[in-house]
Design a protein around this motif. Structure first.
Motif, PDB file in Angstrom:
ATOM      1  N   LEU A  16      -8.623   2.751  -3.725  1.00  0.00           N
ATOM      2  CA  LEU A  16      -7.305   2.143  -3.921  1.00  0.00           C
ATOM      3  C   LEU A  16      -6.877   2.235  -5.378  1.00  0.00           C
ATOM      4  CD1 LEU A  16      -7.357  -1.060  -1.672  1.00  0.00           C
ATOM      5  CD2 LEU A  16      -6.123   1.084  -1.276  1.00  0.00           C
ATOM      6  N   SER A  17      -7.824   2.035  -6.268  1.00  0.00           N
ATOM      7  CA  SER A  17      -7.512   2.128  -7.692  1.00  0.00           C
ATOM      8  C   SER A  17      -7.060   3.536  -8.051  1.00  0.00           C
ATOM      9  CB  SER A  17      -8.740   1.730  -8.510  1.00  0.00           C
ATOM     10  OG  SER A  17      -8.452   1.816  -9.882  1.00  0.00           O
ATOM     11  N   PHE A  18      -7.784   4.534  -7.577  1.00  0.00           N
ATOM     12  CA  PHE A  18      -7.428   5.930  -7.833  1.00  0.00           C
ATOM     13  C   PHE A  18      -6.035   6.233  -7.284  1.00  0.00           C
ATOM     14  CE2 PHE A  18      -7.256  10.384  -6.505  1.00  0.00           C
ATOM     15  CZ  PHE A  18      -7.538  11.019  -7.700  1.00  0.00           C
ATOM     16  N   PHE A  19      -5.776   5.782  -6.054  1.00  0.00           N
ATOM     17  CA  PHE A  19      -4.472   6.015  -5.425  1.00  0.00           C
ATOM     18  C   PHE A  19      -3.350   5.365  -6.231  1.00  0.00           C
ATOM     19  CE2 PHE A  19      -1.097   4.432  -2.603  1.00  0.00           C
ATOM     20  CZ  PHE A  19      -0.614   5.635  -2.105  1.00  0.00           C
ATOM     21  N   LYS A  23      -0.079   6.849  -8.681  1.00  0.00           N
ATOM     22  CA  LYS A  23       1.331   6.481  -8.495  1.00  0.00           C
ATOM     23  C   LYS A  23       1.921   5.827  -9.746  1.00  0.00           C
ATOM     24  CE  LYS A  23       1.266   7.919  -4.286  1.00  0.00           C
ATOM     25  NZ  LYS A  23       1.878   9.209  -3.975  1.00  0.00           N
ATOM     26  N   GLY A  24       1.160   5.833 -10.836  1.00  0.00           N
ATOM     27  CA  GLY A  24       1.677   5.364 -12.111  1.00  0.00           C
ATOM     28  C   GLY A  24       1.327   3.940 -12.499  1.00  0.00           C
ATOM     29  N   ALA A 107      -0.761   4.011   1.845  1.00  0.00           N
ATOM     30  CA  ALA A 107       0.685   4.229   1.941  1.00  0.00           C
ATOM     31  C   ALA A 107       1.421   2.933   2.276  1.00  0.00           C
ATOM     32  CB  ALA A 107       0.995   5.305   2.977  1.00  0.00           C
ATOM     33  N   VAL A 108       0.889   2.160   3.210  1.00  0.00           N
ATOM     34  CA  VAL A 108       1.501   0.875   3.579  1.00  0.00           C
ATOM     35  C   VAL A 108       1.380  -0.107   2.413  1.00  0.00           C
ATOM     36  CG1 VAL A 108       1.353  -1.111   5.140  1.00  0.00           C
ATOM     37  CG2 VAL A 108       1.147   1.214   6.051  1.00  0.00           C
ATOM     38  N   LEU A 109       0.228  -0.095   1.755  1.00  0.00           N
ATOM     39  CA  LEU A 109       0.044  -0.959   0.593  1.00  0.00           C
ATOM     40  C   LEU A 109       1.090  -0.645  -0.479  1.00  0.00           C
ATOM     41  CD1 LEU A 109      -1.500  -3.075  -1.045  1.00  0.00           C
ATOM     42  CD2 LEU A 109      -3.049  -1.238  -1.791  1.00  0.00           C
ATOM     43  N   LEU A 110       1.332   0.616  -0.734  1.00  0.00           N
ATOM     44  CA  LEU A 110       2.312   1.018  -1.745  1.00  0.00           C
ATOM     45  C   LEU A 110       3.715   0.513  -1.399  1.00  0.00           C
ATOM     46  CD1 LEU A 110       2.783   2.564  -4.383  1.00  0.00           C
ATOM     47  CD2 LEU A 110       3.220   4.604  -2.994  1.00  0.00           C
ATOM     48  N   VAL A 111       4.084   0.598  -0.127  1.00  0.00           N
ATOM     49  CA  VAL A 111       5.394   0.086   0.309  1.00  0.00           C
ATOM     50  C   VAL A 111       5.480  -1.418   0.052  1.00  0.00           C
ATOM     51  CG1 VAL A 111       6.842  -0.362   2.343  1.00  0.00           C
ATOM     52  CG2 VAL A 111       5.815   1.893   2.005  1.00  0.00           C
ATOM     53  N   ARG A 112       4.427  -2.149   0.385  1.00  0.00           N
ATOM     54  CA  ARG A 112       4.436  -3.601   0.179  1.00  0.00           C
ATOM     55  C   ARG A 112       4.462  -3.959  -1.302  1.00  0.00           C
ATOM     56  NH1 ARG A 112       0.952  -6.365   5.048  1.00  0.00           N
ATOM     57  NH2 ARG A 112       1.910  -5.162   6.705  1.00  0.00           N
ATOM     58  N   ILE A 113       3.714  -3.220  -2.110  1.00  0.00           N
ATOM     59  CA  ILE A 113       3.718  -3.455  -3.561  1.00  0.00           C
ATOM     60  C   ILE A 113       5.118  -3.229  -4.113  1.00  0.00           C
ATOM     61  CG2 ILE A 113       2.971  -2.480  -5.782  1.00  0.00           C
ATOM     62  CD1 ILE A 113       0.208  -2.012  -4.484  1.00  0.00           C
ATOM     63  N   ASN A 114       5.721  -2.097  -3.776  1.00  0.00           N
ATOM     64  CA  ASN A 114       7.058  -1.786  -4.289  1.00  0.00           C
ATOM     65  C   ASN A 114       8.087  -2.821  -3.861  1.00  0.00           C
ATOM     66  OD1 ASN A 114       6.310   0.467  -5.790  1.00  0.00           O
ATOM     67  ND2 ASN A 114       6.533   1.837  -4.055  1.00  0.00           N
TER      68      ASN A 114
END
Length: 121
Positions: A16-19, A23-24, A107-114
């Motif tokens: 998850l950290s690498f991902f 993504k910045g 991918a779902v985590l990124l959507v929730r974070i954003n």
């Protein structure tokens, strides 16, 4: 954006950290809840990602401490491998913004974070 990731599963934490870094995001990762909480008290983060069941201090205790003792409204996403509905309800009662069952989809985590970060701006 700086994220703290508290997860005792090495493979999940590192992947998850690498991902997220790809993504910045800047990610500070911890395998122990006590170390993570110390970092939260000393540093400024935009988001907290925490597993519920961890050595030292649980993700529930981190959430409760951040909300009650620090009085912070920093977004918190809680992970768990527990399928128990009450665990999810308890995490929301303590102040978590999101709850994700493992295995966590990056991918779902990124959507929730954003989503969480966009509502704070």
């Amino acid at each position: 954006m700086r994220i703290i990731l508290s997860e005792d599963n090495d493979i999940l934490r590192k992947s998850l950290s690498f991902f997220l870094e790809s993504k910045g995001f800047t990610v500070d990762q911890f395998a122990d809840g006590k170390d993570a909480l110390e970092a939260i008290e000393k540093n400024s983060y935009d988001l907290i990602l925490t597993d519920i069941n961890m050595p030292g201090i649980s993700g529930m205790e981190i959430t409760q401490h951040v909300r009650q003792n620090l009085g912070s409204d920093i977004p918190i996403i809680v992970f768990t491998s527990s399928g128990v509905e009450q665990t999810e309800l308890d995490s929301f009662d303590l102040g978590a913004n999101e709850f994700m069952a493992k295995p966590v989809s990056p991918a779902v985590l990124l959507v929730r974070i954003n989503k969480l970060l966009s509502t704070r701006v």
